[in-house]
Structures are given as C-alpha cells and as structure tokens.
Write a protein that holds these residues in place. Structure first.
Motif, PDB file in Angstrom:
ATOM      1  N   PHE A   1      40.715  -7.942  48.382  1.00  0.00           N
ATOM      2  CA  PHE A   1      39.918  -7.199  49.363  1.00  0.00           C
ATOM      3  C   PHE A   1      40.434  -5.771  49.520  1.00  0.00           C
ATOM      4  O   PHE A   1      39.656  -4.843  49.728  1.00  0.00           O
ATOM      5  CB  PHE A   1      39.882  -7.951  50.696  1.00  0.00           C
ATOM      6  CG  PHE A   1      39.181  -9.274  50.566  1.00  0.00           C
ATOM      7  CD1 PHE A   1      37.793  -9.334  50.525  1.00  0.00           C
ATOM      8  CD2 PHE A   1      39.904 -10.446  50.433  1.00  0.00           C
ATOM      9  CE1 PHE A   1      37.138 -10.543  50.374  1.00  0.00           C
ATOM     10  CE2 PHE A   1      39.256 -11.660  50.271  1.00  0.00           C
ATOM     11  CZ  PHE A   1      37.870 -11.709  50.244  1.00  0.00           C
ATOM     12  N   GLU A   2      41.738  -5.597  49.379  1.00  0.00           N
ATOM     13  CA  GLU A   2      42.295  -4.243  49.409  1.00  0.00           C
ATOM     14  C   GLU A   2      41.872  -3.456  48.162  1.00  0.00           C
ATOM     15  O   GLU A   2      41.574  -2.269  48.257  1.00  0.00           O
ATOM     16  CB  GLU A   2      43.819  -4.293  49.528  1.00  0.00           C
ATOM     17  CG  GLU A   2      44.298  -4.787  50.884  1.00  0.00           C
ATOM     18  CD  GLU A   2      45.789  -5.024  50.927  1.00  0.00           C
ATOM     19  OE1 GLU A   2      46.434  -4.442  51.823  1.00  0.00           O
ATOM     20  OE2 GLU A   2      46.305  -5.795  50.073  1.00  0.00           O
ATOM     21  N   ILE A   3      41.832  -4.142  47.034  1.00  0.00           N
ATOM     22  CA  ILE A   3      41.355  -3.493  45.798  1.00  0.00           C
ATOM     23  C   ILE A   3      39.899  -3.088  45.967  1.00  0.00           C
ATOM     24  O   ILE A   3      39.501  -1.981  45.606  1.00  0.00           O
ATOM     25  CB  ILE A   3      41.533  -4.423  44.575  1.00  0.00           C
ATOM     26  CG1 ILE A   3      43.013  -4.718  44.317  1.00  0.00           C
ATOM     27  CG2 ILE A   3      40.860  -3.834  43.344  1.00  0.00           C
ATOM     28  CD1 ILE A   3      43.851  -3.546  43.893  1.00  0.00           C
ATOM     29  N   ALA A   4      39.083  -3.969  46.529  1.00  0.00           N
ATOM     30  CA  ALA A   4      37.674  -3.637  46.773  1.00  0.00           C
ATOM     31  C   ALA A   4      37.573  -2.407  47.659  1.00  0.00           C
ATOM     32  O   ALA A   4      36.773  -1.497  47.394  1.00  0.00           O
ATOM     33  CB  ALA A   4      36.938  -4.821  47.401  1.00  0.00           C
ATOM     34  N   ALA A   5      38.395  -2.343  48.703  1.00  0.00           N
ATOM     35  CA  ALA A   5      38.375  -1.181  49.602  1.00  0.00           C
ATOM     36  C   ALA A   5      38.778   0.096  48.861  1.00  0.00           C
ATOM     37  O   ALA A   5      38.227   1.173  49.127  1.00  0.00           O
ATOM     38  CB  ALA A   5      39.292  -1.420  50.793  1.00  0.00           C
ATOM     39  N   MET A   6      39.682  -0.027  47.908  1.00  0.00           N
ATOM     40  CA  MET A   6      40.138   1.145  47.149  1.00  0.00           C
ATOM     41  C   MET A   6      39.023   1.723  46.274  1.00  0.00           C
ATOM     42  O   MET A   6      39.077   2.892  45.908  1.00  0.00           O
ATOM     43  CB  MET A   6      41.366   0.793  46.314  1.00  0.00           C
ATOM     44  CG  MET A   6      42.594   0.502  47.163  1.00  0.00           C
ATOM     45  SD  MET A   6      43.963  -0.195  46.217  1.00  0.00           S
ATOM     46  CE  MET A   6      44.477   1.233  45.271  1.00  0.00           C
ATOM     47  N   ILE A   7      38.038   0.910  45.944  1.00  0.00           N
ATOM     48  CA  ILE A   7      36.908   1.425  45.153  1.00  0.00           C
ATOM     49  C   ILE A   7      35.689   1.670  46.036  1.00  0.00           C
ATOM     50  O   ILE A   7      34.584   1.876  45.547  1.00  0.00           O
ATOM     51  CB  ILE A   7      36.560   0.502  43.956  1.00  0.00           C
ATOM     52  CG1 ILE A   7      36.126  -0.896  44.413  1.00  0.00           C
ATOM     53  CG2 ILE A   7      37.719   0.436  42.976  1.00  0.00           C
ATOM     54  CD1 ILE A   7      35.559  -1.778  43.317  1.00  0.00           C
ATOM     55  N   GLY A   8      35.915   1.619  47.340  1.00  0.00           N
ATOM     56  CA  GLY A   8      34.859   1.986  48.275  1.00  0.00           C
ATOM     57  C   GLY A   8      33.976   0.860  48.754  1.00  0.00           C
ATOM     58  O   GLY A   8      32.956   1.097  49.396  1.00  0.00           O
ATOM     59  N   ASP A   9      34.342  -0.385  48.451  1.00  0.00           N
ATOM     60  CA  ASP A   9      33.548  -1.525  48.907  1.00  0.00           C
ATOM     61  C   ASP A   9      34.209  -2.162  50.122  1.00  0.00           C
ATOM     62  O   ASP A   9      35.424  -2.365  50.139  1.00  0.00           O
ATOM     63  CB  ASP A   9      33.398  -2.572  47.801  1.00  0.00           C
ATOM     64  CG  ASP A   9      32.448  -2.132  46.706  1.00  0.00           C
ATOM     65  OD1 ASP A   9      31.505  -1.374  47.013  1.00  0.00           O
ATOM     66  OD2 ASP A   9      32.638  -2.550  45.554  1.00  0.00           O
ATOM     67  N   SER A  10      33.407  -2.503  51.108  1.00  0.00           N
ATOM     68  CA  SER A  10      33.961  -3.081  52.329  1.00  0.00           C
ATOM     69  C   SER A  10      34.197  -4.582  52.204  1.00  0.00           C
ATOM     70  O   SER A  10      34.875  -5.168  53.026  1.00  0.00           O
ATOM     71  CB  SER A  10      33.038  -2.799  53.513  1.00  0.00           C
ATOM     72  OG  SER A  10      31.764  -3.370  53.275  1.00  0.00           O
ATOM     73  N   THR A  11      33.635  -5.188  51.176  1.00  0.00           N
ATOM     74  CA  THR A  11      33.802  -6.629  50.978  1.00  0.00           C
ATOM     75  C   THR A  11      33.585  -6.956  49.503  1.00  0.00           C
ATOM     76  O   THR A  11      33.285  -6.076  48.696  1.00  0.00           O
ATOM     77  CB  THR A  11      32.822  -7.424  51.865  1.00  0.00           C
ATOM     78  OG1 THR A  11      33.173  -8.810  51.811  1.00  0.00           O
ATOM     79  CG2 THR A  11      31.386  -7.232  51.430  1.00  0.00           C
ATOM     80  N   ILE A  12      33.716  -8.207  49.165  1.00  0.00           N
ATOM     81  CA  ILE A  12      33.444  -8.687  47.810  1.00  0.00           C
ATOM     82  C   ILE A  12      32.216  -9.574  47.900  1.00  0.00           C
ATOM     83  O   ILE A  12      32.161 -10.476  48.734  1.00  0.00           O
ATOM     84  CB  ILE A  12      34.649  -9.465  47.251  1.00  0.00           C
ATOM     85  CG1 ILE A  12      35.861  -8.538  47.149  1.00  0.00           C
ATOM     86  CG2 ILE A  12      34.312 -10.068  45.893  1.00  0.00           C
ATOM     87  CD1 ILE A  12      37.140  -9.243  46.780  1.00  0.00           C
ATOM     88  N   SER A  13      31.222  -9.288  47.060  1.00  0.00           N
ATOM     89  CA  SER A  13      29.979 -10.056  47.111  1.00  0.00           C
ATOM     90  C   SER A  13      29.424 -10.217  45.700  1.00  0.00           C
ATOM     91  O   SER A  13      29.820  -9.497  44.785  1.00  0.00           O
ATOM     92  CB  SER A  13      28.963  -9.344  48.004  1.00  0.00           C
ATOM     93  OG  SER A  13      28.544  -8.158  47.386  1.00  0.00           O
TER      94      SER A  13
END
Length: 148
Positions: A122-134
């Motif tokens: 989830f931190e990796i997702a945030a690093m690419i600008g995504d607030s969640t994984i879907s």
C-alpha cells in the motif's frame, strides 16, 4: 514471436492471466469459507470452484488444498497482480508507451525498490500516486491485450 502473430500471442496471454485471476478469486472465496468455519468444505469448494470450470472435489484435492492454505495467500497473489498493473500504468503515463526502454524508468524503479520489503504494497501504491490497490488497472490491461 513473429510480428504477424503478436495479436494472437497477446490474446492468449490475456486469456491465461484472466483464468489465473479467476482461479485465485475462487481460492480467496474458498479460504474465506474455511476460516469462517464452514460446516461442509467440500460443498463450499464445489459451489465456488465448479462455475470456474474446476472439477469436483477428490481426496487428493482435499489434501492439496489444505497444504496450500496459508492465511489468505490467494489475496497476496491478487494484490501483487493488481499492484503490478497499477505500476505498469504509472510507468506508461510517466515515461510513455516505450517506458521499458527508458533509462529514466530504470532510475525511477531503482528509487522505488530501494526500500526492499520495508514498504508495504500500500505504501508502494501511494508512491506511484494511488490511494489504494484495486483490480481496475489489471482489467484495463487485460482488455487492452484482447483488443490488439
């Protein structure tokens, strides 16, 4: 792959990935039944997996299933596939259609992976600008392969 066969190859890859994703979604539903204490696991398995084209429950299946159960491991696979698709979209948006040939992409990925396993998915997702994984990015990816 010969250029004339690229479309067919991409369609086949999309199909294989779609089947794998469906299978792991079924595994996740079954794992939920197992950990919720379902009274009849054979019935739960067959109700979930049969519509996905999986054969019926046998003694060998039962043994293999219990060996594979690992605290929602199927969810980890699905999360990884979803995040990979989100990352692929991010790379395409940031570095263009030929992102894989860009040295800037390499530098970006070095920065992303330098944390090893200290960052959660989830931190990796945030690093690419995504607030969640879907699953949406994976769905778009599979659709794009099937329409080429």
């Amino acid at each position: 792959v010969p250029k004339s066969d690229v479309g067919e190859f991409l369609l086949q890859r999309a199909y294989v990935q779609l089947l794998a994703t469906r299978s792991y979604c079924g595994d996740l539903l079954f794992e939920q039944q197992v950990y919720a204490g379902a009274a009849d696991l054979r019935k739960a398995y067959e109700e979930i997996k049969r519509p996905l084209g999986v054969h019926g429950w046998s003694e060998a299946d039962q043994e293999l299933l219990y060996r594979r159960l690992d605290q929602f491991a199927s969810a980890e696979y699905l999360t990884g596939w979803f995040l990979a698709a989100q990352l692929r979209e991010h790379l395409r948006e940031e570095f263009g259609e030929r992102w894989y040939a860009s040295t800037a992409t390499g530098e970006f990925l070095k920065g992303l992976w330098k944390y090893g396993t200290r960052k959660s998915e989830f931190e990796i997702a945030a690093m690419i600008g995504d607030s969640t994984i879907s699953p949406e990015a994976l769905i778009r990816h599979l659709n794009s392969l099937s329409t080429r």
